[in-house]
Design an enzyme around this catalytic site. Structure first.
Site, short mmCIF file in Angstrom:
data_model
loop_
_atom_site.label_atom_id
_atom_site.label_comp_id
_atom_site.label_asym_id
_atom_site.label_seq_id
_atom_site.Cartn_x
_atom_site.Cartn_y
_atom_site.Cartn_z
N TYR A 73 0.84 -1.21 0.00
CA TYR A 73 0.00 0.00 0.00
C TYR A 73 0.87 1.26 0.00
O TYR A 73 0.59 2.22 -0.70
CB TYR A 73 -0.93 0.00 1.22
CG TYR A 73 -1.95 1.11 1.15
CD1 TYR A 73 -3.18 0.91 0.51
CD2 TYR A 73 -1.67 2.38 1.67
CE1 TYR A 73 -4.10 1.94 0.41
CE2 TYR A 73 -2.60 3.41 1.56
CZ TYR A 73 -3.81 3.18 0.94
OH TYR A 73 -4.72 4.20 0.83
N PHE A 125 -8.05 22.04 -23.84
CA PHE A 125 -8.31 20.61 -23.94
C PHE A 125 -9.52 20.33 -23.05
O PHE A 125 -9.69 20.95 -22.00
CB PHE A 125 -7.11 19.76 -23.53
CG PHE A 125 -7.40 18.30 -23.74
CD1 PHE A 125 -7.45 17.78 -25.02
CD2 PHE A 125 -7.70 17.47 -22.67
CE1 PHE A 125 -7.79 16.44 -25.23
CE2 PHE A 125 -8.03 16.13 -22.87
CZ PHE A 125 -8.09 15.62 -24.17
N THR A 126 -10.35 19.39 -23.47
CA THR A 126 -11.66 19.18 -22.84
C THR A 126 -11.58 19.03 -21.31
O THR A 126 -12.16 19.83 -20.57
CB THR A 126 -12.31 17.93 -23.44
OG1 THR A 126 -11.39 16.84 -23.36
CG2 THR A 126 -12.66 18.16 -24.90
N ASP A 216 1.29 20.76 -19.98
CA ASP A 216 0.57 19.51 -20.20
C ASP A 216 1.52 18.69 -21.05
O ASP A 216 1.62 18.88 -22.27
CB ASP A 216 -0.77 19.76 -20.92
CG ASP A 216 -1.54 18.45 -21.12
OD1 ASP A 216 -0.90 17.38 -21.11
OD2 ASP A 216 -2.77 18.51 -21.29
N LYS A 259 -0.74 8.15 -23.28
CA LYS A 259 -0.39 8.56 -24.64
C LYS A 259 1.09 8.21 -24.88
O LYS A 259 1.41 7.06 -25.12
CB LYS A 259 -0.66 10.05 -24.84
CG LYS A 259 -1.90 10.60 -24.11
CD LYS A 259 -3.23 10.14 -24.64
CE LYS A 259 -4.43 10.53 -23.78
NZ LYS A 259 -4.67 11.89 -23.48
N ARG A 383 -14.14 16.02 -33.20
CA ARG A 383 -13.48 17.10 -32.47
C ARG A 383 -13.96 18.38 -33.12
O ARG A 383 -13.36 18.89 -34.05
CB ARG A 383 -11.96 16.97 -32.54
CG ARG A 383 -11.36 16.00 -31.53
CD ARG A 383 -11.70 16.39 -30.13
NE ARG A 383 -11.05 15.60 -29.09
CZ ARG A 383 -11.63 15.32 -27.92
NH1 ARG A 383 -12.86 15.69 -27.65
NH2 ARG A 383 -10.97 14.66 -26.99
N PHE A 450 -19.51 15.25 -25.40
CA PHE A 450 -19.16 14.41 -26.55
C PHE A 450 -19.07 12.93 -26.19
O PHE A 450 -19.29 12.07 -27.03
CB PHE A 450 -17.84 14.88 -27.18
CG PHE A 450 -16.67 14.86 -26.24
CD1 PHE A 450 -16.44 15.93 -25.39
CD2 PHE A 450 -15.81 13.78 -26.21
CE1 PHE A 450 -15.37 15.91 -24.51
CE2 PHE A 450 -14.73 13.76 -25.34
CZ PHE A 450 -14.52 14.83 -24.48
C1 PLP Z 1 -5.72 12.67 -22.76
C2 PLP Z 1 -5.32 14.02 -22.41
C3 PLP Z 1 -5.55 14.55 -21.13
C4 PLP Z 1 -6.34 13.82 -20.07
O1 PLP Z 1 -5.75 12.65 -19.70
P1 PLP Z 1 -6.59 11.34 -19.27
O2 PLP Z 1 -5.52 10.36 -18.95
O3 PLP Z 1 -7.45 10.95 -20.41
O4 PLP Z 1 -7.40 11.71 -18.07
C5 PLP Z 1 -5.07 15.82 -20.88
N1 PLP Z 1 -4.44 16.55 -21.82
C6 PLP Z 1 -4.23 16.08 -23.05
C7 PLP Z 1 -3.52 16.91 -24.05
C8 PLP Z 1 -4.68 14.81 -23.40
O5 PLP Z 1 -4.49 14.37 -24.65
#
Ligand code: PLP
Length: 466
Positions: A73, A125-126, A216, A259, A383, A450
């Site tokens: 843990y 970004f969303t 980011d 990613k 998008r 979306f």
């Molecule tokens: C995917 C993504 C996020 C969010 O990450 P999650 O792992 O899906 O929560 C933030 N910023 C960018 C540019 C992304 O592509």
């Protein structure tokens, strides 16, 4: 100019069978899914280009790493391994793991945004923007104008417009700016990079006014590859060196490990400031988990640490981005309107130009994504206006300049022949584009609409006429 092929620096050891479907099955499936590809069961998808998020194929080394999961843990060995990898390649002092990227965005927004502050960023970004708003902030776009023009060939369309940033500082005062949210390889612009020159100048401007910069870093390495290829002076640098040059300018980063980092789940917040790190470690236990796992299993952290090391490989990024470029180039040759330059993580169809007969309030990108699925079982995603949602102030639907269908390529998953299937289907749809029917929304969720919105064709009962 002669070019060598970009063949992959790996071979396939295990395969996963795909299920083929008939057009009739797909017509039924997309109708049941409310014409939203997010609501399709994946077993009915042939080539899944919905997202590159968490869809990468792990290497044999990563799979072996799973067996070394230390599921304690507290103080898991894999946490320390991950901390070393993040310190070495991203360079930040403190690592706060989270279950995925938005977990880190939530923490950062809650910690650094006060009610009424603004948060500039190089395109929204969303999830990032939503967390900023939920924390009481207001997003302000400071990306260069070129980013909003799908035809513009600017090599660094992710750049911050320094004049816009300076004007914001002058207009609202630096104390009302929570921080600059700087995204590398801007997702919503079509996977477009920032130059190091721009990152340096932007960070210098922010520093001069006491405005922190948080990266980011989700696709930072893909951005590094473009810098290495396109920006004078970086040809002989490794991706890892370029990455450190970027991160060293900034105060910290949020990161979705799903990613660049070649794993299926995970993320982190990384920061340099000791006090802020202490506050983040206090908050992470409320929302994610203890500060040495943050929602990830020990084995996930091990796979992530290995994934980071694999992601800094030039040969890997060359093949990854080479495959995206192959898809994009062939679509351009077929006369299909796509965002240029071709981005890193996918090809973005310009749905507004693709379907001139579908008005913006009938969601051309959503319609095109649904029609593409019916035609070939290829799943892409919208998008455009659906993703943009509504204005926080007026509740009116937003219509961003870009109305795109994203064909996102998972890393190390599909072959060139799969890309050829996609190319044939998109080119065929484009030749007979008048067959695609617009959509109206029948269900609209409150947040990030979306993902779960439902639609129906504006006329008839098909999104793709015979
Ligand atoms: C995917 C993504 C996020 C969010 O990450 P999650 O792992 O899906 O929560 C933030 N910023 C960018 C540019 C992304 O592509």
């Amino acid at each position: 100019m002669s070019r060598r092929a970009w063949a992959e620096p790996w071979k396939i050891k295990m395969v996963e069978h795909l299920r083929m479907t008939t057009p009739e099955e797909r017509r039924r499936a997309i109708a049941e899914a409310g014409y939203n590809p997010f609501l399709l069961p994946s077993r009915l998808v042939y080539i899944d280009l919905l997202t590159d998020s968490g869809t990468s194929a792990m290497s044999d080394v990563q799979w072996a790493g799973l067996m070394r999961g230390d599921e304690a843990y507290a103080g898991s060995e894999n946490y320390y391994r991950l901390e070393r990898a993040v310190r070495e390649h991203y360079g930040y002092k403190h690592l706060i793991p989270t279950h995925q990227g938005r977990g880190a965005e939530h923490l950062l927004s809650q910690l650094c945004i006060r009610e009424g502050q603004v948060v500039p960023g190089n395109m929204y970004f969303t999830t990032t923007k939503l967390h900023q708003e939920l924390a009481g902030g207001k997003f302000v776009d400071v990306i260069v104008d070129e980013a909003h023009d799908p035809e513009n060939e600017h090599p660094f369309k992710g750049n911050v417009d320094l004049a816009k940033m300076q004007k914001l500082i002058d207009d609202v005062g630096p104390e009302r700016i929570a921080y600059l949210s700087l995204e590398t390889n801007v997702n919503m612009a079509g996977g477009q990079p920032c130059s190091l020159e721009n990152i340096r100048a932007t960070c210098a401007l922010c520093r001069a006014h006491g405005v922190p910069v948080f990266l980011d870093a989700t696709r930072a390495l893909e951005n590094c590859y473009f810098i290495q290829q396109r920006e004078p002076g970086y040809r002989d640098k490794t991706l890892s060196q370029i990455l450190r040059e970027i991160c060293d300018q900034t105060d910290g980063c949020t990161f979705s490990a799903k990613k660049d980092a070649l794993v299926n789940i995970g993320g982190f917040l990384a920061i340099n400031d000791d006090t802020l790190a202490t506050r983040a470690r206090n908050l992470v236990v409320v929302y994610e988990g203890l500060h040495t796992y943050g929602g990830m299993a020990g084995r996930d952290m091990e796979a992530l640490a290995i994934g980071i090391e694999e992601s800094v490989s030039w040969a890997h990024q060359h093949a990854r981005i080479g495959q995206v470029e192959y898809l994009g180039r062939k679509l351009l040759e077929a006369g299909v309107p796509i965002v240029r330059p071709i981005g890193s993580h996918g090809v973005f169809l310009n749905a507004a130009a693709f379907l001139p007969h579908v008005p913006r309030d009938q969601f051309p990108a959503q319609s095109l994504a649904a029609a593409l699925y019916v035609d070939s079982g290829v799943r892409g995603m919208e998008r455009g206006a659906v993703s943009a949602g509504r204005s926080k102030e007026t509740s009116q639907s937003l219509y961003p300049e870009l109305e795109l269908v994203r064909l996102t390529i998972p890393r190390r998953v599909y072959t060139q022949a799969h890309m050829d299937v996609v190319i044939e289907s998109v080119a065929e749809l484009h030749r007979h584009r008048e067959r695609v029917v617009g959509l109206q929304m029948t269900y609209e969720p409150e947040f990030l609409r979306f993902f779960q919105a439902r639609f129906e064709p504006v006329t008839g009962d098909r999104v793709l006429r015979d």
